[in-house]
Write an enzyme that holds these catalytic residues in place. Structure first.
Site, PDB file in Angstrom:
ATOM      1  N   GLU A 292      38.578 -67.129   5.611  1.00 34.45           N
ATOM      2  CA  GLU A 292      38.606 -68.472   5.035  1.00 34.45           C
ATOM      3  C   GLU A 292      38.843 -69.558   6.082  1.00 34.45           C
ATOM      4  O   GLU A 292      38.402 -70.689   5.929  1.00 34.45           O
ATOM      5  CB  GLU A 292      39.746 -68.551   4.005  1.00 34.45           C
ATOM      6  CG  GLU A 292      39.238 -68.696   2.580  1.00 34.45           C
ATOM      7  CD  GLU A 292      40.372 -68.703   1.579  1.00 34.45           C
ATOM      8  OE1 GLU A 292      40.336 -67.838   0.703  1.00 34.45           O
ATOM      9  OE2 GLU A 292      41.282 -69.543   1.665  1.00 34.45           O
ATOM     10  N   HIS A 313      36.928 -40.677   8.553  1.00 37.40           N
ATOM     11  CA  HIS A 313      36.121 -39.746   7.752  1.00 37.40           C
ATOM     12  C   HIS A 313      35.202 -40.495   6.800  1.00 37.40           C
ATOM     13  O   HIS A 313      34.767 -39.952   5.797  1.00 37.40           O
ATOM     14  CB  HIS A 313      37.057 -38.798   7.007  1.00 37.40           C
ATOM     15  CG  HIS A 313      37.994 -38.114   7.944  1.00 37.40           C
ATOM     16  ND1 HIS A 313      37.644 -36.991   8.652  1.00 37.40           N
ATOM     17  CD2 HIS A 313      39.241 -38.451   8.366  1.00 37.40           C
ATOM     18  CE1 HIS A 313      38.651 -36.644   9.442  1.00 37.40           C
ATOM     19  NE2 HIS A 313      39.626 -37.513   9.288  1.00 37.40           N
ATOM     20  N   LYS A 428      35.873 -73.035  -7.098  1.00 36.90           N
ATOM     21  CA  LYS A 428      36.840 -73.438  -8.125  1.00 36.90           C
ATOM     22  C   LYS A 428      36.223 -74.520  -9.011  1.00 36.90           C
ATOM     23  O   LYS A 428      36.340 -74.484 -10.235  1.00 36.90           O
ATOM     24  CB  LYS A 428      38.123 -73.983  -7.472  1.00 36.90           C
ATOM     25  CG  LYS A 428      39.000 -72.903  -6.832  1.00 36.90           C
ATOM     26  CD  LYS A 428      40.319 -73.504  -6.359  1.00 36.90           C
ATOM     27  CE  LYS A 428      41.185 -72.460  -5.680  1.00 36.90           C
ATOM     28  NZ  LYS A 428      42.497 -72.932  -5.276  1.00 36.90           N
TER      29      LYS A 428
HETATM   30  O1  PA5 Z   1      44.136 -70.439   1.377  1.00 41.48           O
HETATM   31  C1  PA5 Z   1      43.868 -71.081   0.388  1.00 41.48           C
HETATM   32  O2  PA5 Z   1      44.116 -72.284   0.303  1.00 41.48           O
HETATM   33  C2  PA5 Z   1      43.271 -70.456  -0.865  1.00 41.48           C
HETATM   34  O3  PA5 Z   1      42.678 -69.247  -0.655  1.00 41.48           O
HETATM   35  C3  PA5 Z   1      44.359 -70.323  -1.931  1.00 41.48           C
HETATM   36  O4  PA5 Z   1      45.400 -69.509  -1.456  1.00 41.48           O
HETATM   37  C4  PA5 Z   1      43.856 -69.745  -3.257  1.00 41.48           C
HETATM   38  O5  PA5 Z   1      42.664 -70.350  -3.631  1.00 41.48           O
HETATM   39  C5  PA5 Z   1      44.897 -69.994  -4.357  1.00 41.48           C
HETATM   40  O6  PA5 Z   1      45.164 -71.344  -4.467  1.00 41.48           O
HETATM   41  P1  PA5 Z   1      46.438 -71.950  -5.143  1.00 41.48           P
HETATM   42  O7  PA5 Z   1      47.639 -71.429  -4.447  1.00 41.48           O
HETATM   43  O8  PA5 Z   1      46.276 -73.416  -4.978  1.00 41.48           O
HETATM   44  O9  PA5 Z   1      46.415 -71.531  -6.581  1.00 41.48           O
END
Ligand code: PA5
Length: 461
Positions: A292, A313, A428
């Site tokens: 990410e 394996h 989202k």
């Molecule tokens: O790293 C990030 O910002 C995202 O992957 C969030 O962790 C994930 O989308 C969850 O978001 P939130 O904590 O706002 O619910």
């Protein structure tokens, strides 16, 4: 404490040859870029810039987290609701530092609550968790940085209603802890409306970098993990990194440089392969962090989690003889927790196994790691060996800070923002649109138009 060995990293530049080799001088050639990137990270953190706050977490005051964890520790079960960065760090900490099969252990051996993670939107899983807990003695922690993620909201709606129906509003409220932003999202108004317990997730810390904040520490502490030591390991790595300004003495710069340079040479898969079951979840946590943070502007390397020796394996055939598009990190723990010395069997049938008699299981596992590295090197594939002396809170804290730093640094080398996630936000928003959330009509229309393209031809059997 700071004199303890944190980790060691090894890399041989002679393994890769020809035009796609990455040499030590390629790494030292990046020295000025590393210095600039390091200064950029430190300045961002000191100015409280969005996304840079993880660098300050090891030194932040955590008294409020510890105080709340003491109450949580008295519960029979904890259910945490969250997804991505609001779940993977918890699972990684628990996987690494708690005994395996935690929830199966008798209460006397655990001494702390059972733990359930409700992350995916899966009705079967959520119902199963509800069936396994006694609401009276359970605490629900709901974690969302943005306070609006649909998966977390939906799972919380389910548990909140069940809790309220079973116990009544007042008792239900006492059993909920909200971890979210100080202002943003729908969870903060929920805290204000119901008066339930809550902690503030620092605004300058992004989801996937939040494990050393209340997101990760709250449940970890309640389950008996020594969070102060975790943070001191993170601090120690930060101090050690800040003292080394030569590339070849700095494991973080080496790892970042190798990742960057091999990526440039079209090795776009980053395989992380710990030889320890307890680090399996570390691979998952790392995959989110790396994927990410760096998958942007047509760049990035795809994180792949493997587990030694199991994947010897399953995947090693591909890794050694398949395409040269991967950089490998083989991770080992020098000293296991409770080793097993293999017994000598009485049966004649087992005579050929005598090479194993009296040998340690840990030694076998570490030899296997060495064997895998050698097999990769023989086939000319770049391989990094990373080892930690022991897997405890101190060294795990160090590894977390180390990998977050390497990720931030690599983002800077790549000239991408390692702290945003527009692709995640897009998904989202499409979900909000499809679920009919007001203000997201345009997104809904866009998904429908794209779906028409995706499903241009449907063929059924
Ligand atoms: O790293 C990030 O910002 C995202 O992957 C969030 O962790 C994930 O989308 C969850 O978001 P939130 O904590 O706002 O619910």
């Amino acid at each position: 404490m700071n004199e303890k060995l944190l980790m060691s990293l090894a890399y041989g530049s002679a393994v890769t040859t020809g035009e796609r080799a990455v040499t030590f001088s390629d790494l030292t050639g990046l020295e000025d870029s590393f210095k600039e990137a390091d200064a950029w990270l430190r300045q961002g953190a000191s100015e409280g810039k969005d996304g840079f706050g993880w660098m300050n977490l090891p030194k932040r005051n955590v008294d409020d987290i510890q105080a709340l964890s003491r109450w949580l520790a008295t519960r029979e079960s904890i259910v945490q609701i969250g997804i991505g960065g609001s779940a993977l760090g918890n699972l990684m900490l628990h996987g690494a530092l708690l005994p395996p099969y935690w929830n199966e252990l008798p209460k006397a051996k655990r001494g702390s609550p059972r733990f359930f993670m409700s992350d995916n939107v899966d009705p079967t899983d959520n119902r199963a968790i509800w069936e396994l807990i006694d609401p009276e003695s359970t605490a629900i922690i709901v974690v969302s940085k943005s306070g609006s993620t649909a998966e977390t909201a939906s799972n919380f709606l389910f548990f909140w209603e069940k809790l309220r129906d079973t116990l009544g509003e007042a008792k239900a409220r006492e059993r909920v802890v909200v971890v979210t932003d100080k202002e943003k999202g729908i969870l903060r108004p929920f805290v204000n409306e119901t008066g339930c317990k809550s902690l503030i997730l620092p605004a300058d810390v992004g989801g996937r970098y939040s494990v050393l904040s209340c997101v990760g520490l709250l449940s970890a502490w309640a389950l008996g993990i020594d969070c102060k030591t975790l943070l001191s390991g993170a601090s120690a790595v930060d101090e050690a990194i800040s003292k080394t300004s030569s590339v070849l003495d700095n494991p973080a710069w080496i790892l970042s440089g190798l990742s960057y340079l091999h990526m440039k040479k079209n090795r776009n898969l980053n395989i992380i392969m710990p030889y320890a079951d307890s680090l399996d979840r570390f691979g998952e946590w790392f995959a989110q962090l790396w994927g990410e943070s760096l998958g942007k502007d047509g760049q990035g390397s795809t994180p792949v989690r493997a587990l030694g020796a199991i994947d010897q394996h399953s995947q090693i055939q591909l890794y050694t003889s398949g395409p040269d598009d991967k950089l490998f990190t083989i991770m080992t723990v020098e000293q296991g927790q409770k080793d097993i010395v293999l017994p000598a069997a009485q049966e004649k049938a087992f005579e050929k196994l005598s090479y194993l008699y009296g040998k340690s299981m840990d030694a076998l596992r570490n030899f296997e790691a060495g064997a895998t590295s050698a097999a990769l090197a023989k086939s000319g594939k770049p391989v990094i060996s990373l080892s930690i002396p022991v897997l405890d809170a101190y060294h795990l804290g160090a590894m977390i800070q180390f990998y977050e730093y390497v990720t931030g640094l690599t983002g800077r080398l790549m000239q991408v923002n390692p702290f945003d996630q527009p692709g995640v936000e897009q998904g989202k928003d499409y979900t909000y649109g499809l679920m009919g959330r007001s203000g997201f009509d345009a997104q809904a229309a866009e998904v429908r138009a794209l779906s028409a393209k995706i499903n241009e031809r449907i063929v059924s059997l």
